[in-house]
Design a protein around this motif. Structure first.
Motif, PDB file in Angstrom:
ATOM      1  N   ILE A   1       0.907  -1.249  -0.158  1.00 23.55           N
ATOM      2  CA  ILE A   1       0.050  -0.016   0.045  1.00 23.55           C
ATOM      3  C   ILE A   1       0.705   1.133   0.160  1.00 23.55           C
ATOM      4  O   ILE A   1       1.919   1.155   0.591  1.00 23.55           O
ATOM      5  CB  ILE A   1      -1.160   0.120   1.155  1.00 23.55           C
ATOM      6  N   LYS A   2       0.207   2.103  -0.597  1.00 24.37           N
ATOM      7  CA  LYS A   2       1.078   3.670  -0.593  1.00 24.37           C
ATOM      8  C   LYS A   2       0.680   4.462   0.823  1.00 24.37           C
ATOM      9  O   LYS A   2      -0.337   4.060   1.178  1.00 24.37           O
ATOM     10  CB  LYS A   2       0.600   4.398  -2.086  1.00 24.37           C
ATOM     11  N   ALA A   3       1.638   5.351   0.835  1.00 19.49           N
ATOM     12  CA  ALA A   3       1.396   6.354   2.181  1.00 19.49           C
ATOM     13  C   ALA A   3      -0.195   6.896   1.976  1.00 19.49           C
ATOM     14  O   ALA A   3      -0.658   6.936   3.098  1.00 19.49           O
ATOM     15  CB  ALA A   3       2.439   7.539   2.084  1.00 19.49           C
ATOM     16  N   GLY A   4      -0.592   7.346   0.689  1.00 18.93           N
ATOM     17  CA  GLY A   4      -1.734   7.996   0.886  1.00 18.93           C
ATOM     18  C   GLY A   4      -2.952   7.037   1.097  1.00 18.93           C
ATOM     19  O   GLY A   4      -4.201   7.641   1.767  1.00 18.93           O
ATOM     20  N   GLN A   5      -2.911   5.857   0.618  1.00 23.86           N
ATOM     21  CA  GLN A   5      -3.847   5.034   1.157  1.00 23.86           C
ATOM     22  C   GLN A   5      -4.074   4.779   2.546  1.00 23.86           C
ATOM     23  O   GLN A   5      -4.944   4.646   3.187  1.00 23.86           O
ATOM     24  CB  GLN A   5      -3.606   3.295   0.404  1.00 23.86           C
ATOM     25  N   PHE A   6      -2.788   4.670   3.045  1.00 22.50           N
ATOM     26  CA  PHE A   6      -2.766   4.276   4.736  1.00 22.50           C
ATOM     27  C   PHE A   6      -3.012   5.597   5.631  1.00 22.50           C
ATOM     28  O   PHE A   6      -3.778   5.523   6.429  1.00 22.50           O
ATOM     29  CB  PHE A   6      -1.088   4.094   5.299  1.00 22.50           C
ATOM     30  N   ILE A   7      -2.665   6.801   4.994  1.00 24.68           N
ATOM     31  CA  ILE A   7      -3.484   7.873   5.530  1.00 24.68           C
ATOM     32  C   ILE A   7      -4.706   8.022   5.695  1.00 24.68           C
ATOM     33  O   ILE A   7      -5.594   8.221   6.618  1.00 24.68           O
ATOM     34  CB  ILE A   7      -2.513   9.303   5.185  1.00 24.68           C
ATOM     35  N   SER A   8      -5.302   7.817   4.514  1.00 23.37           N
ATOM     36  CA  SER A   8      -6.891   7.912   4.295  1.00 23.37           C
ATOM     37  C   SER A   8      -7.603   6.812   5.318  1.00 23.37           C
ATOM     38  O   SER A   8      -8.687   7.049   5.924  1.00 23.37           O
ATOM     39  CB  SER A   8      -7.239   7.641   2.918  1.00 23.37           C
TER      40      SER A   8
ATOM     41  N   SER B   1     -12.829   1.721   0.424  1.00 27.65           N
ATOM     42  CA  SER B   1     -12.366   2.378  -0.625  1.00 27.65           C
ATOM     43  C   SER B   1     -11.016   2.660  -0.589  1.00 27.65           C
ATOM     44  O   SER B   1     -10.454   2.883  -1.693  1.00 27.65           O
ATOM     45  CB  SER B   1     -13.234   3.588  -0.879  1.00 27.65           C
ATOM     46  N   CYS B   2     -10.253   2.535   0.547  1.00 26.87           N
ATOM     47  CA  CYS B   2      -8.697   2.614   0.702  1.00 26.87           C
ATOM     48  C   CYS B   2      -8.069   1.695   0.033  1.00 26.87           C
ATOM     49  O   CYS B   2      -6.772   1.777  -0.420  1.00 26.87           O
ATOM     50  CB  CYS B   2      -8.278   2.884   2.057  1.00 26.87           C
ATOM     51  N   PHE B   3      -8.552   0.301   0.143  1.00 31.69           N
ATOM     52  CA  PHE B   3      -7.787  -0.934  -0.180  1.00 31.69           C
ATOM     53  C   PHE B   3      -8.610  -1.527  -1.389  1.00 31.69           C
ATOM     54  O   PHE B   3      -7.982  -2.748  -1.800  1.00 31.69           O
ATOM     55  CB  PHE B   3      -7.702  -1.891   0.863  1.00 31.69           C
ATOM     56  N   MET B   4      -9.704  -1.116  -1.903  1.00 30.90           N
ATOM     57  CA  MET B   4     -10.342  -2.071  -3.063  1.00 30.90           C
ATOM     58  C   MET B   4     -10.084  -1.014  -4.048  1.00 30.90           C
ATOM     59  O   MET B   4     -10.928   0.059  -4.173  1.00 30.90           O
ATOM     60  CB  MET B   4     -11.862  -2.129  -2.504  1.00 30.90           C
TER      61      MET B   4
ATOM     62  N   LYS C   1      -6.603  -0.257 -12.398  1.00 30.18           N
ATOM     63  CA  LYS C   1      -6.006   1.207 -11.850  1.00 30.18           C
ATOM     64  C   LYS C   1      -5.276   1.114 -10.597  1.00 30.18           C
ATOM     65  O   LYS C   1      -5.134   0.123  -9.802  1.00 30.18           O
ATOM     66  CB  LYS C   1      -7.562   1.835 -11.296  1.00 30.18           C
ATOM     67  N   LYS C   2      -4.631   2.311 -10.265  1.00 26.03           N
ATOM     68  CA  LYS C   2      -4.087   2.637  -9.149  1.00 26.03           C
ATOM     69  C   LYS C   2      -4.809   3.675  -8.073  1.00 26.03           C
ATOM     70  O   LYS C   2      -5.827   4.124  -8.553  1.00 26.03           O
ATOM     71  CB  LYS C   2      -2.579   3.309  -9.396  1.00 26.03           C
ATOM     72  N   PHE C   3      -4.469   3.316  -6.795  1.00 24.63           N
ATOM     73  CA  PHE C   3      -5.274   4.179  -6.012  1.00 24.63           C
ATOM     74  C   PHE C   3      -5.336   5.636  -6.236  1.00 24.63           C
ATOM     75  O   PHE C   3      -4.685   6.309  -6.623  1.00 24.63           O
ATOM     76  CB  PHE C   3      -4.716   4.079  -4.614  1.00 24.63           C
ATOM     77  N   ALA C   4      -6.783   5.897  -6.625  1.00 19.09           N
ATOM     78  CA  ALA C   4      -7.409   7.459  -6.706  1.00 19.09           C
ATOM     79  C   ALA C   4      -6.633   7.857  -8.033  1.00 19.09           C
ATOM     80  O   ALA C   4      -6.647   9.141  -8.192  1.00 19.09           O
ATOM     81  CB  ALA C   4      -6.713   8.344  -5.532  1.00 19.09           C
ATOM     82  N   GLU C   5      -6.274   7.098  -9.172  1.00 14.44           N
ATOM     83  CA  GLU C   5      -5.891   7.438 -10.241  1.00 14.44           C
ATOM     84  C   GLU C   5      -6.905   6.968 -11.287  1.00 14.44           C
ATOM     85  O   GLU C   5      -7.089   5.805 -11.396  1.00 14.44           O
ATOM     86  CB  GLU C   5      -4.620   6.923 -10.642  1.00 14.44           C
TER      87      GLU C   5
END
Length: 215
Positions: free
Chosen positions: A93-100, A123-126, A131-135
């Motif tokens: 997981i990316k930093a943005g995912q973990f923070i969210s 929605s943070c991990f699914m 796609k990539k998270f939030a992209e």
């Protein structure tokens, strides 16, 4: 009519829980309200049903007295217009995912694990397939799809999986920091006291995590 938890979206489950917890409704009012929710009919429509039909629907509410069955986390989920892939390896997981996730997890805990916050957590991990998270997609669309289309059975399994995985990962990091700190050489009494306090703090944080708390 919804007659099993695996047919019930999170949003519907939240409405049912609200009815059950409503102190202003007696048992009959609750049954009518739950049938209204599960059949997607208005309360007036339910109250105007022939008695035989109403009794038949009431008899199908029995599953609500049971616990939702436990299921395994799958590789992918068809949720509304999305095919969602759960990120099961926390190390990826990316930093943005973990923070969210941390932000939503705090709101979830502070509101007594209210199920209406589960779509935000998930929605943070699914992530939509390919796609990539939030992209390349709108996270709010994913949250809405999860709320309206993901069964509560799958939602609870995924929530438990992600919360447990994050806690285990955090506990492992704390254990590593404690180990490194123990190897640190100190000379003065003041440094020894500070080291002892830091180790105790790390141990307390790890115990809190493993006992259901958060950082």
């Amino acid at each position: 009519m919804i007659t099993a938890y695996n047919q019930m979206p999170i949003t519907t489950y939240g409405k049912i829980l609200s009815v059950i917890a409503d102190p202003c409704k007696d048992s009959i009012d609750k049954e009518v309200a739950m049938i209204s929710i599960l059949t997607d009919k208005t309360v007036d429509e339910v109250e105007n049903m022939p008695l035989v039909e109403l009794r038949g629907l009431t008899s199908q509410l029995g599953f609500l007295t049971e616990r939702a069955e436990a299921v395994e986390v799958r590789k992918e989920y068809k949720v509304g217009d999305f095919t969602l892939i759960p990120e099961k390896k926390i190390s990826k997981i990316k930093a943005g995912q973990f923070i969210s996730f941390q932000e939503f997890a705090k709101v979830y805990r502070d509101n007594n694990a209210d199920v209406k916050y589960i779509p935000y957590l998930l929605s943070c991990f699914m992530i939509p397939k390919g796609k990539k998270f939030a992209e390349g997609y709108d996270v709010e669309d994913v949250q809405e799809a999860i709320a309206e289309h993901l069964s509560v059975v799958d939602a609870l399994a995924l929530t438990a999986f992600f919360l447990t995985s994050i806690k285990q990962s955090q506990a492992t990091i704390l254990h590593y920091l404690e180990w490194r700190l123990k190897l640190t050489r100190v000379k003065t009494e003041e440094q020894k006291m500070a080291k002892k306090w830091q180790i105790a703090r790390l141990q307390a944080l790890r115990r809190s995590l493993l006992n259901g708390g958060g950082l």
